[in-house]
Scaffold this motif. Structure first.
Motif, mmCIF file in Angstrom:
data_model
loop_
_atom_site.group_PDB
_atom_site.id
_atom_site.type_symbol
_atom_site.label_atom_id
_atom_site.label_comp_id
_atom_site.label_asym_id
_atom_site.label_seq_id
_atom_site.Cartn_x
_atom_site.Cartn_y
_atom_site.Cartn_z
ATOM 1 N N UNK A 32 8.456 -4.242 -1.024
ATOM 2 C CA UNK A 32 7.486 -3.243 -0.588
ATOM 3 C C UNK A 32 7.326 -3.279 0.909
ATOM 4 N N UNK A 33 7.494 -4.457 1.521
ATOM 5 C CA UNK A 33 7.391 -4.600 2.962
ATOM 6 C C UNK A 33 8.688 -4.214 3.643
ATOM 7 N N UNK A 40 5.859 6.098 4.734
ATOM 8 C CA UNK A 40 4.776 5.135 4.748
ATOM 9 C C UNK A 40 4.682 4.343 3.460
ATOM 10 N N UNK A 41 5.474 4.691 2.444
ATOM 11 C CA UNK A 41 5.387 3.981 1.182
ATOM 12 C C UNK A 41 6.734 3.497 0.680
ATOM 13 N N UNK A 47 5.173 -0.989 -2.433
ATOM 14 C CA UNK A 47 3.805 -1.118 -2.939
ATOM 15 C C UNK A 47 2.943 -0.051 -2.274
ATOM 16 N N UNK A 48 2.202 0.684 -3.079
ATOM 17 C CA UNK A 48 1.335 1.731 -2.552
ATOM 18 C C UNK A 48 1.902 3.107 -2.833
ATOM 19 N N UNK A 49 1.134 4.125 -2.474
ATOM 20 C CA UNK A 49 1.568 5.495 -2.710
ATOM 21 C C UNK A 49 0.396 6.454 -2.718
ATOM 22 N N UNK A 179 1.009 1.481 5.250
ATOM 23 C CA UNK A 179 2.144 0.798 4.642
ATOM 24 C C UNK A 179 1.775 -0.633 4.276
ATOM 25 N N UNK A 180 2.320 -1.088 3.163
ATOM 26 C CA UNK A 180 2.049 -2.449 2.705
ATOM 27 C C UNK A 180 2.657 -3.464 3.666
#
Length: 201
Positions: A32-33, A40-41, A47-49, A179-180
């Protein structure tokens, strides 16, 4: 093969399975990183969204909340007996150390949308730092966010027809672009946690 050998092999297999599960979670978080893209995701493992929820004041809340300043995201629920209030207290203590001028925030996203209405969340958050915002929504909308953040959630029946929620207790650090970054460590002094967050401001 005797019974003792079978039990020994079963125990070894269980340990290996646990290690593989933990390793897989770590890899997902690292991807995710590392896999963050211009959106941005990042890619599929990011991870994220996007999300469409409601905050404790009844206002629409989307992923746009994550833009502009670092955000700590935590999933929990108001009926949680221990981990959730402790984490929110730790966040509040860290924010006090950071001071009022620090550009940072936290999102407390419920995993119990059936009980955690905006009004319930607003009353609950009155005990914590005002830079912590709570989000809820329909069960489907909340489940979508849980999937986006790779959150484990399970409803567990309890005595008297009630229930508890087992859930991931990770605090997610998102950068000012939404962003994660990584999991954030609150298991340290408020001063050290504040210094770690300040480094990302």
């Amino acid at each position: 093969m005797d019974k003792r050998s079978v039990l020994r092999l079963a125990g070894i297999a269980a340990v290996i399975g646990l290690v593989l599960s933990v390793t897989a979670l770590v890899m997902v978080l690292r991807q995710g990183d590392a896999g963050r893209g211009s959106t941005g995701f990042g890619g599929p493992a990011a991870v994220g969204g996007a999300f469409a929820l409601t905050d404790q004041d009844g206002h629409p809340a989307t992923e746009a909340l994550l833009r502009g300043e670092p955000t700590l995201v935590f999933f929990g629920y108001t009926h949680c007996p221990d981990v959730c209030p402790t984490t929110l207290s730790d966040l509040s203590a860290m924010f006090r150390v950071l001071g009022q001028d620090a550009k940072a925030q936290a999102l407390f996203i419920t995993v119990d949308p059936w009980r955690d209405t905006p009004a319930v969340l607003k009353d609950y958050l009155s005990n914590f730092d005002p830079r912590i915002r709570a989000l809820t929504g329909s069960p489907d909308a909340v489940a979508a966010v849980e999937r986006a953040y790779k959150v484990y959630v399970k409803k567990v029946p309890t005595a008297g027809g009630d229930y508890a929620m087992d859930h991931t207790a990770l605090v997610y650090l998102m950068d000012k672009d939404g962003r994660f970054v990584n999991g954030f460590n609150l298991s340290q002094s408020p001063e050290k946690a504040a210094a770690d967050l300040a480094a990302s401001l």
